[in-house]
Design a protein around this motif. Structure first.
Motif: not given
Ligand code: SF4
Ligand code: SF4
Lengths: 436, 387
Positions: A100, A135, A137-138, A377, A406
């Motif tokens: 990410c 999520c 990744t948090f 993501c 992103l």
């Molecule tokens: S963009 Fe997606 S993977 Fe990255 S922190 Fe946010 S929710 Fe999690």
């Protein structure tokens, strides 16, 4: 004109448009918040880093601690053209190109002095509040930050709605963690005792602002829509998704925004875009997935060039889903926080997401829907190709699929995306012509 | 059974993407078979209900992905595509349900996809707690287990009784001890237990009933202990980290061994080693004992929140315990848990002065030339330093 400025840099990107009172208000709210943060080392204010989905802003407010939301900082860095360097730096430090980019952008920003979106330095966290909502990744992100800062980290594990519902056991689990872990951690860093009455007051204010936000977002059902519920929508969600839920400022902001949109409706106006008002609503679409932030304005313009208006989006539900009737409920303060966390969009299972999108396509009388699939993501993106087919099947309306990222500009291919969008809208036009 | 025939059997099971062993078992017993995705589910509960737990570990490099790719963007790991492919080509028809443990967002979202794609099957997302207090996370987890038992009971599983669960815990304790025994033997005499063989045995445990798998492990252990023709070679001892979910192709493991590495510890098919030590098997409340084992005996994996411990410490400890001379970070491409964890692990390993290298793979990687060279160079450099 109804374009507030949650991400301050977005306002700059859309400087051509004149500003509304609500926009000015939001900008001032954000500037004041970041200024307070910058002053924190002198004033002794405590700062708590946490995430947008499952944020506990009202609870933090009762302890008078200041939230810092790293995703917001990352997207702001994307809009301000800083993310490329930040990501590059993080990758040089050993972070994988596969993960990410919000995380890498944040790490890069931290290693470059932690200068926030308003140009002032962000304070170090006094607490990392790891709200693990929607999520995976948090979890890793704050483990990484915990290596950088000498401060406690408290975990709030928010169970996923795997079976499409919130059970008593799930709610109890979250409330128990709030009582036994989160609140004591906040008491410790703030030196204040938990005050439930204060929390109830904050929650009552949240509900008021949420009423107006839902009203605003649902104006997308009108023809023409007075709002763009994706590109414009990201500004509307600013205060309620970030540091202002539960404040009087948020109530006033949403009241003002609502009256501005009422006025647009009265005048029969369409949404405001970076290039002025959308005068002819040729296409109505629903969008799934986060926007790209590095080319935000260009991306938006690709829609307006086609006369396309986004009438509903799922991204505006990541920090809370309110259009299903949920409101923060002061009569059950911790339970309502638990329900809020578990109800955030990426905490919903895929069948629920499909249902929601299909409902949007139908209720908002959309010509079709588009998925912006972001590389960063997995929480959003894994399964989106199936979502595409399911929603098409259920609604009979065409879906389109574009890919970007992103905040990593390397993954925003303007010509590809533009081509895809053009063909998508052409297809809708041909269908219409065929149908008539 | 000779060592060769035992290994042939394990290899056949590994390559059998129709899960014939599971089909045979179902035919023989009339029982249910329930699959699980990596990394960890408490198989004891299924076993105690007369259900065969079946590990679904992807399809390696043996399956051509025809439809699975239409479900995933290029930047998502390979495991879910081959799993979908196996579902769509009928290979997983023999499973009455599939459990999706809280490993990552990809497996999490796959649970919802499975619900939509295979509406008649039992599908459950097993949300394992990240809070390790017994009265908080423990209570939540116990409820999850009860929910699974209740749902499977309605689908034909036997009622979950304490006595049956205690027996199942004992069976898996024995199995874990045998796996641990082989890992220890490999640490002491890695030439006796080539990792490619050990790996096949771990995979066999994904489809065989635990009792049969334990017998296989016992036979293998006896056979290799006696195999005097297996002689030490001048290889570098390495720990392989990060391959806990999507599995590397067997060819990659062989490549590393041929490139001069003795793999003396790894993360493969981690369910076999997720719980350290035996689970209490004689308690009044075995379900609670199983929940407690998750809370207190679970390994500090990348998919678990590290609460009180120092990130990377466990890896460094494992290097020391196994006598590894270096670490190879070997993670699947696009694997969030492994790759987000890696920088923290690298910091810990560097701080401890341990040499390391890293590369990524997909389960269907077919070319190993670059990996062979990298691993060979790494092994050579280790040997050089240790001289
Ligand atoms: S963009 Fe997606 S993977 Fe990255 S922190 Fe946010 S929710 Fe999690
Ligand atoms: S390989 Fe990694 S990202 Fe892919 S399913 Fe497994 S844990 Fe998730």
């Amino acid at each position: 004109m109804t374009r507030p400025v949650a991400p301050a840099a977005a306002a700059a990107a859309a400087a051509a448009a004149s500003k509304d009172a609500s926009q000015e208000r939001q900008k001032a709210m954000i500037a004041a918040h970041f200024h307070k943060l910058a002053q924190a080392p002198e004033t002794g204010d405590k700062s708590v880093y946490t995430f947008v989905p499952g944020n506990l802003t009202e609870l933090l407010g009762t302890f008078s601690v200041l939230p810092v939301l790293p995703e917001i900082n990352a997207l702001q860095s994307g809009m301000r053209g800083k993310s490329r360097d930040y990501i590059g730096l993080a990758e040089k430090l050993g972070h994988s190109e596969d993960v990410c980019t919000y995380v890498k952008c944040d790490i890069g920003m931290l290693k470059s002095g932690n200068i926030g979106p308003t140009g002032e330095r962000l304070p170090k966290p006094d607490l990392l509040l790891l709200s693990y909502t929607g999520c995976f990744t948090f979890l890793k992100w704050f483990e990484l930050l915990a290596q950088e800062y000498d401060c406690p980290c408290v975990m709030l594990h928010v169970p996923y709605q795997g079976d499409g519902a919130i059970t008593d056991s799930m709610r109890k689990y979250v409330v128990d963690q709030l009582r036994k872990k989160v609140i004591p951690a906040l008491e410790k860093i703030s030196g204040r005792a938990y005050d439930e009455d204060l929390l109830k007051q904050q929650l009552a204010r949240s509900a008021k602002a949420e009423d107006d936000l839902v009203w605003v977002l649902e104006t997308g059902k009108r023809k023409p829509s007075p709002i763009d519920a994706y590109f414009g929508g990201v500004y509307y969600i600013g205060p309620i998704f970030t540091s202002f839920r539960g404040t009087q400022d948020a109530i006033e902001y949403y009241r003002e925004l609502r009256s501005e949109i009422e006025e647009r409706i009265r005048l029969g106006k369409g949404p405001v875009t970076p290039d002025g008002e959308l005068t002819e609503e040729k296409y109505r679409v629903v969008v799934e997935g986060p926007p790209n932030w590095t080319s935000f304005r260009q991306f938006w313009q690709m829609f307006t060039d086609e006369g396309a208006c986004v009438v509903a989006s799922t991204y505006t539900k990541v920090g809370g889903v309110y259009d299903n009737g949920f409101r923060h409920d002061p009569s059950r303060p911790l339970e309502t926080l638990a329900d809020y966390c578990m109800g955030c969009y990426t905490n919903l299972n895929l069948p629920t997401r499909v249902q929601m999108l299909a409902r949007y396509v139908q209720d908002y009388a959309a010509d079709g829907f588009l998925i912006n699939s972001v590389k960063s993501c997995n929480s959003f993106s894994a399964g989106q190709l199936m979502i595409l087919r399911e929603v098409e099947q259920r609604t009979g309306r065409p879906g389109g699929f574009i890919e970007s990222d992103l905040v990593d500009p390397r993954y925003f291919s303007a010509s590809n995306i533009k081509n895809r969008l053009e063909s998508y809208f052409q297809m809708i036009a041909q269908k219409r012509a065929g149908g008539s | 059974m000779t060592l060769a025939s035992l290994l042939q059997r394990a290899d056949d099971l590994y390559r059998d993407l129709r899960f014939s062993a599971v089909r045979d078992w179902k035919q023989r017993t009339g029982g249910l078979a329930v699959g699980y995705m990596p990394v960890y589910v408490p198989r004891e509960v299924l076993h105690a209900m007369g259900i065969l737990p079946v590990g679904v570990m992807g399809a390696g490099d043996d399956l051509e992905i025809i439809r699975g790719d239409a479900f995933y963007q290029s930047y998502i790991c390979h495991l879910p595509r081959s799993t979908i492919e196996l579902g769509l080509n009928g290979a997983l028809d023999c499973l009455d349900g599939l459990l999706f443990p809280a490993t990552c967002d990809v497996i999490r979202n796959l649970s919802g996809m499975w619900m939509m794609q295979f509406p008649g099957k039992y599908v459950h997302y097993l949300d394992v707690p990240q809070d390790f207090a017994p009265e908080v996370g423990g209570a939540f987890y116990r409820h999850e287990l009860e929910q699974i038992a209740g749902a499977l009971g309605k689908r034909g599983g036997k009622p979950l009784t304490a006595a049956a669960l205690r027996r199942s815990i004992a069976a898996y304790n024995e199995n874990r001890a045998l796996v641990d025994g082989l890992y220890e033997l490999r640490q002491r005499e890695p030439w006796k237990v080539p990792t490619a063989e050990l790996y096949l045995l771990l995979r066999a445990g994904c489809v065989l009933p635990v009792e049969e798998h334990s017998a296989m492990l016992r036979d293998y252990t006896t056979a290799v202990r006696a195999a005097d023709d297996r002689r030490p070679m001048d290889q570098a001892r390495v720990l392989l980290a990060g391959s806990f979910c999507e599995q590397p192709p067997l060819g990659l493991i062989r490549t590393l061994e041929r490139a001069g590495c003795y793999i003396v510890d790894d993360d493969f098919v981690q369910i076999h080693r997720w719980i350290r030590g035996p689970v209490r098997a004689d308690g009044e409340d075995p379900l609670q004992d199983l929940a407690n084992a998750y809370l207190f005996q679970g390994i500090p994996s990348a998919i678990r929140y590290i609460d009180q411990q120092v990130k990377g410490k466990d890896l460094v400890d494992r290097v020391q315990q196994s006598g590894a001379e270096g670490v190879i970070f070997c993670a699947p491409s696009f694997c969030d848990p492994a790759l987000l964890d890696q920088p923290m692990a690298v910091t810990a390993v560097e701080r401890a002065g341990i040499p390391w290298t890293a590369f990524k793979y997909a389960e269907n990687t077919g070319q190993f030339q670059v990996i062979r060279e990298q691993a060979g160079t790494f092994a050579d450099s280790i040997k050089l330093w240790s001289e």
